[in-house]
Design a protein around this motif. Structure first.
Motif, PDB file in Angstrom:
ATOM      1  N   TYR A  63     -11.060   3.269   2.940  1.00 39.50           N
ATOM      2  CA  TYR A  63     -11.592   3.929   4.327  1.00 39.50           C
ATOM      3  C   TYR A  63     -12.714   4.697   4.144  1.00 39.50           C
ATOM      4  N   ALA A  86       0.671  -1.283  -0.031  1.00 35.97           N
ATOM      5  CA  ALA A  86       0.025   0.026  -0.020  1.00 35.97           C
ATOM      6  C   ALA A  86       0.955   1.429   0.000  1.00 35.97           C
ATOM      7  N   SER A  87       0.700   2.085  -0.885  1.00 40.43           N
ATOM      8  CA  SER A  87       1.194   3.354  -1.106  1.00 40.43           C
ATOM      9  C   SER A  87       0.218   4.407  -0.533  1.00 40.43           C
ATOM     10  N   TYR A  88       0.870   5.268   0.497  1.00 45.09           N
ATOM     11  CA  TYR A  88      -0.023   6.285   0.802  1.00 45.09           C
ATOM     12  C   TYR A  88       0.858   7.645   0.543  1.00 45.09           C
ATOM     13  N   THR A  89       1.976   7.725  -0.226  1.00 45.28           N
ATOM     14  CA  THR A  89       2.650   8.682  -0.473  1.00 45.28           C
ATOM     15  C   THR A  89       1.729   9.973  -0.977  1.00 45.28           C
ATOM     16  N   THR A  90       1.922  11.044  -0.402  1.00 43.59           N
ATOM     17  CA  THR A  90       1.023  12.149  -0.503  1.00 43.59           C
ATOM     18  C   THR A  90       1.522  13.441  -1.213  1.00 43.59           C
ATOM     19  N   SER A  91       2.477  13.203  -2.038  1.00 34.92           N
ATOM     20  CA  SER A  91       3.080  14.380  -2.758  1.00 34.92           C
ATOM     21  C   SER A  91       3.179  13.969  -4.244  1.00 34.92           C
ATOM     22  N   GLU A 107      -6.680   4.749  -0.458  1.00 33.38           N
ATOM     23  CA  GLU A 107      -6.871   5.162   1.147  1.00 33.38           C
ATOM     24  C   GLU A 107      -8.462   5.394   1.081  1.00 33.38           C
ATOM     25  N   VAL A 158      -5.410  16.059   2.019  1.00 36.17           N
ATOM     26  CA  VAL A 158      -5.248  15.126   0.886  1.00 36.17           C
ATOM     27  C   VAL A 158      -5.498  13.701   1.335  1.00 36.17           C
ATOM     28  N   SER A 159      -5.772  12.998   0.258  1.00 36.69           N
ATOM     29  CA  SER A 159      -5.881  11.475   0.409  1.00 36.69           C
ATOM     30  C   SER A 159      -5.647  10.920  -0.831  1.00 36.69           C
ATOM     31  N   THR A 160      -5.650   9.616  -0.963  1.00 33.11           N
ATOM     32  CA  THR A 160      -5.302   8.876  -2.012  1.00 33.11           C
ATOM     33  C   THR A 160      -6.554   7.955  -2.427  1.00 33.11           C
TER      34      THR A 160
END
Ligand SMILES: [Fe+2]
Ligand SMILES: [Fe+2]
Lengths: 292, 292
Positions: free
Chosen positions: B217, B1-6, B213, B208-210
């Motif tokens: 959720y 899971a990647s939640y990188t937010t930039s 995500e 921010v979200s992805t």
């Protein structure tokens, strides 16, 4: 001029969170490449602890540190509450703050989470113990770097300096000049220009800035034109060089800065009598401040 | 899971801006590598136009477009005001919104600024004309992609669907099922999972979200377990495949979604009687809504 405002690292999970009442930004950072996904929160607010913790849980992170940039006067820190809700979390604040916490950091210290880390830099002025946390320099670390400046440097402003620095001036024979000089040296002159500035507050809805941008447009840093045209230490350099090369300029800027700050005529902060005593014991698990 | 937010691109200048009263996010995007630094604002608010414009000026950008994701009911758009203050700016809204503007976009259209562009995707539900603007796909475009979802998809939620969709249900023999199906198809299923979600509002302080995500959720998207376990079109696919492969599932999810939305018992929005008529003429230079 580069104003790019995102930092990337395949390891870093980063989120900015906002608390509306005190306009406080809380930051969540984690190493998502590490099996345990160790995470930390910078400047959590008591009122948004549940949001923060359920978010941490959603993302499968393991919260290990709850960190403050300084003893806040406008809101109660969430660190104490977090410690009662999540076992194993340790609170961190600067030694110079004289506040309580599990761990005390000093300039030059590193706060590690997985393969990532934050560096501690002293940025007194708003309070004596104000520090700025800066993401590390290195192959795995996010690029550009990110500076969590607390109230030392805000977007187009800075935190008021009439709380402790006034006392400091008299008692310790220091002066606001040295505070701002120290701040500039630690944040402005020794970090790359594209470093992202993430403050503890913003009241106008800005979310991020860069050093370059603040050098150009922060009214509290740009009152002397010398600052804009440069004075030979824009790209860093040792303290000796900085002082020798810019003493005259620094004094001028600092005097103008001091006069700006003194003429702000700021009101006595609403929360200060509750928040400061509470925040001085932010790391205490017995939540002594609940009875305050 | 990647939640990188930039998201990063050497060309993109990107800023998120917040308007506290209506909890609205305005987004500034520009191609800073282009000599003219062409810029656009997504969902500007009338009350923060001066902040936005002085920011644009500070950064040396040339504002060319002021864009809305939809006809807002909770705040007055800043597009009309911006047009009176900066010449040459053109307002944009979806054709399906039936609102006024200089330019109307339809699904599949591209909005270009320098070498960068936004794609238009139809995401009806909150209103009939809701669109999502998504940064382009290609070598110069930001990675991961960024989706400006308006109120169609919020972080852990979505905009209320009782404004126009109810009418739509009766008049056009459409149904909320198709709305959410369309939204899911346009945002959730055909964009990479690491696409960043930038909504028009957040009331809890999330920024921010992805997609990944939100798939996991967002309570309004996860009521059916099938959604989590996947149904064969997680990574895109044509409409035919989507409908054929997921029809049963979609109906179930949509029914649950519909029941959630109907049971929210939302209050009549404070600003709606002022905001909607004003926003229907958001692009008008004569600011007809001033007299409303
Ligand atoms: Fe403070
Ligand atoms: Fe809306």
């Amino acid at each position: 001029a580069s104003y790019t405002t995102s930092s990337s690292s395949p390891k870093l999970l980063f989120r900015q969170l906002f608390e509306k009442e005190s306009s406080t930004y809380t930051y969540l950072l984690a190493d998502q490449s590490h099996p345990e996904k160790p995470a930390l929160l910078v400047d959590p607010v008591d009122k948004t602890v549940d949001r923060d913790l359920s978010f941490v849980k959603d993302l499968g992170l393991k919260l290990i540190y709850a960190i403050n940039t300084h003893v806040h006067a406008d809101h109660v820190t969430g660190t104490g509450l977090i410690k009662t809700k999540v076992s194993g979390v340790r609170s961190i604040i600067s030694k110079a703050s004289n506040a309580k916490a599990d761990l005390f950091v000093e300039p030059g210290d590193k706060i590690c989470f997985g393969d990532l880390f934050l560096e501690v830099r002293a940025t007194p002025g708003h309070t004596l113990g104000c520090v700025t946390y800066v993401t590390g320099d290195g192959p795995d670390q996010p690029q550009p770097r990110m500076a969590f400046t607390g109230d030392a440097l805000l977007i187009r402003g800075c935190g008021r300096t009439d709380f402790q620095c006034k006392i400091w001036v008299e008692v310790q024979n220091c002066c606001i000049n040295q505070c701002i000089h120290r701040q500039e040296h630690e944040i402005i002159f020794t970090l790359p220009k594209d470093t992202l500035i993430y403050p503890a507050h913003d009241y106008k809805g800005f979310t991020v800035s860069t050093i370059q941008e603040e050098m150009l447009y922060n009214p509290r840093l740009t009152k002397d034109e010398v600052l804009k045209s440069g004075c030979g230490r824009r790209n860093g350099g040792g303290d000796a060089v900085a002082v020798a090369g810019c003493k005259g300029r620094s004094v001028t800027v600092a005097e103008k800065f001091k006069s700006i700050m003194e003429n702000l005529n700021l009101a006595y902060p609403k929360m200060i009598d509750v928040a400061v005593p509470a925040n001085m014991v932010c790391g205490l698990q017995d939540l002594a401040f609940k009875s305050a």
